[in-house]
Design an enzyme around this catalytic site. Structure first.
Site, PDB file in Angstrom:
ATOM      1  N   TRP A   1       0.818  -1.220   0.000  1.00  0.00           N
ATOM      2  CA  TRP A   1       0.000   0.000   0.000  1.00  0.00           C
ATOM      3  C   TRP A   1       0.853   1.273   0.000  1.00  0.00           C
ATOM      4  O   TRP A   1       0.325   2.373  -0.143  1.00  0.00           O
ATOM      5  CB  TRP A   1      -0.918   0.022   1.229  1.00  0.00           C
ATOM      6  N   LYS A   2       2.149   1.133   0.241  1.00  0.00           N
ATOM      7  CA  LYS A   2       3.052   2.299   0.323  1.00  0.00           C
ATOM      8  C   LYS A   2       2.487   3.316   1.333  1.00  0.00           C
ATOM      9  O   LYS A   2       1.888   2.901   2.323  1.00  0.00           O
ATOM     10  CB  LYS A   2       3.278   2.886  -1.070  1.00  0.00           C
ATOM     11  N   GLY A  37       1.590  -2.542  -6.426  1.00  0.00           N
ATOM     12  CA  GLY A  37       1.502  -1.223  -5.805  1.00  0.00           C
ATOM     13  C   GLY A  37       0.151  -0.593  -6.104  1.00  0.00           C
ATOM     14  O   GLY A  37      -0.872  -0.942  -5.515  1.00  0.00           O
ATOM     15  N   GLY A  38       0.129   0.326  -7.051  1.00  0.00           N
ATOM     16  CA  GLY A  38      -1.071   1.115  -7.356  1.00  0.00           C
ATOM     17  C   GLY A  38      -2.371   0.312  -7.461  1.00  0.00           C
ATOM     18  O   GLY A  38      -3.399   0.708  -6.896  1.00  0.00           O
ATOM     19  N   GLU A  68      12.201   1.987  -3.292  1.00  0.00           N
ATOM     20  CA  GLU A  68      11.958   3.334  -2.758  1.00  0.00           C
ATOM     21  C   GLU A  68      12.747   3.545  -1.463  1.00  0.00           C
ATOM     22  O   GLU A  68      13.203   4.645  -1.175  1.00  0.00           O
ATOM     23  CB  GLU A  68      10.451   3.552  -2.559  1.00  0.00           C
ATOM     24  N   GLY A 124       5.372   2.134 -10.788  1.00  0.00           N
ATOM     25  CA  GLY A 124       4.563   3.347 -10.810  1.00  0.00           C
ATOM     26  C   GLY A 124       4.598   4.091 -12.133  1.00  0.00           C
ATOM     27  O   GLY A 124       4.169   5.234 -12.216  1.00  0.00           O
TER      28      GLY A 124
HETATM   29  P1  13P Z   1       3.253  -0.263  -8.945  1.00  0.00           P
HETATM   30  O1  13P Z   1       2.425  -1.531  -9.052  1.00  0.00           O
HETATM   31  O2  13P Z   1       2.460   0.922  -8.552  1.00  0.00           O
HETATM   32  O3  13P Z   1       4.107  -0.073 -10.160  1.00  0.00           O
HETATM   33  O4  13P Z   1       4.278  -0.513  -7.698  1.00  0.00           O
HETATM   34  C1  13P Z   1       5.014  -1.662  -7.650  1.00  0.00           C
HETATM   35  C2  13P Z   1       5.696  -1.730  -6.339  1.00  0.00           C
HETATM   36  O5  13P Z   1       6.578  -0.947  -6.060  1.00  0.00           O
HETATM   37  C3  13P Z   1       5.240  -2.747  -5.389  1.00  0.00           C
HETATM   38  O6  13P Z   1       6.123  -2.865  -4.319  1.00  0.00           O
END
Ligand code: 13P
Length: 251
Positions: A10-11, A233-234, A96, A172
């Site tokens: 979920w970041k 992620g997203g 990240e 992302g």
């Molecule tokens: P996205 O799916 O948003 O590209 O992110 C991938 C991610 O960093 C999952 O840890």
């Protein structure tokens, strides 16, 4: 047969009420049996998530963890705290964290060691930048990350952790690796684990792909021989798209 694992990172999204709303919606999705699922919300949402996920069979993970047990480490969170909040998994070495917080392979190694010793499954992230891929050093970079992050680990330790291959240029950006590109790196990683340990260990280790995984590209990625799941992620921030990706792993 390796079981597929779909994890949602979920970041830095979702407050506690938003967490409750999203988890309730995920639980309403038709989720196939036989696919492992993990949800990794921010620290502040872990307890709320744990209470809603109880009995669901869905794993709960954090997005980072200290390599220390306890002490004067302002802002850090220990394995004991994660376990008491209901976690059984933890994402380590996400690009990240490497990029913005100076996380090194040595740090990830120490954190993964601590997680494994205390019953948390680490999801160890590796992946090259666009510059590195275009410069022809992808295998050198990813190989170095695997060697560094897993240095000194026993075969049982390696078998019980998860590796997530996340090319930085695909995170992302909406630009996912093609299934062939991802498969070839996954096969390289599995080959390296075989070289460092044994073919039996390499056969057991779960290697997820991450980077712009969406409902419309998930099936083609997940049917590749060495792709054992996804770190999303997203698309995990909406129950329908997370559910659709999980269903794509179940076919
Ligand atoms: P996205 O799916 O948003 O590209 O992110 C991938 C991610 O960093 C999952 O840890």
């Amino acid at each position: 047969m390796r079981k597929k694992l779909i994890a949602g990172n979920w970041k830095m999204y979702k407050t506690i009420p938003e967490t409750e709303e999203l988890i309730k919606a995920v639980l309403k999705e038709a989720l196939p049996k036989g696919v492992g699922i993990a949800i990794c919300p921010p620290f502040t949402s872990l307890m709320a998530a744990a209470s809603l996920l109880k009995g669901s069979g869905i794993h709960l993970g954090a997005q980072n963890m200290s390599e220390n047990d306890e002490g004067a480490f302002t802002g850090e969170i220990s394995w004991k705290m994660l376990k008491s909040a209901g976690c059984d998994m933890v994402i380590l070495g996400h690009s990240e964290r490497r990029q913005y917080y100076g996380e090194t392979n040595e740090k990830v190694n120490a954190k993964a060691r601590k997680a494994l010793a205390n019953g948390l499954t680490p999801i160890v992230c590796v992946g090259e930048t666009l510059q590195e891929r275009e410069g022809g050093v992808m295998e050198k970079v990813v190989g170095g990350q695997i060697r560094g992050c897993l240095a000194g680990f026993s075969a049982p330790d390696v078998e019980s952790l998860v590796i997530a291959y996340e090319p930085v240029w695909a995170i992302g950006t909406g630009r996912n690796a093609t299934p062939e590109q991802a498969q070839s790196v996954h096969a390289f990683i599995r080959g390296l684990v075989s070289e460092l340990h044994s073919a039996a260990t390499a056969e057991k280790i779960v290697i997820q792909y991450g980077g712009s995984v969406k409902p419309d590209n998930a099936a083609n990625l997940l049917c590749q021989h060495d792709i054992d799941g996804a770190l999303v992620g997203g698309a995990c921030l909406k129950a329908e798209s997370f559910g659709a990706i999980i269903r794509a792993a179940g076919v």
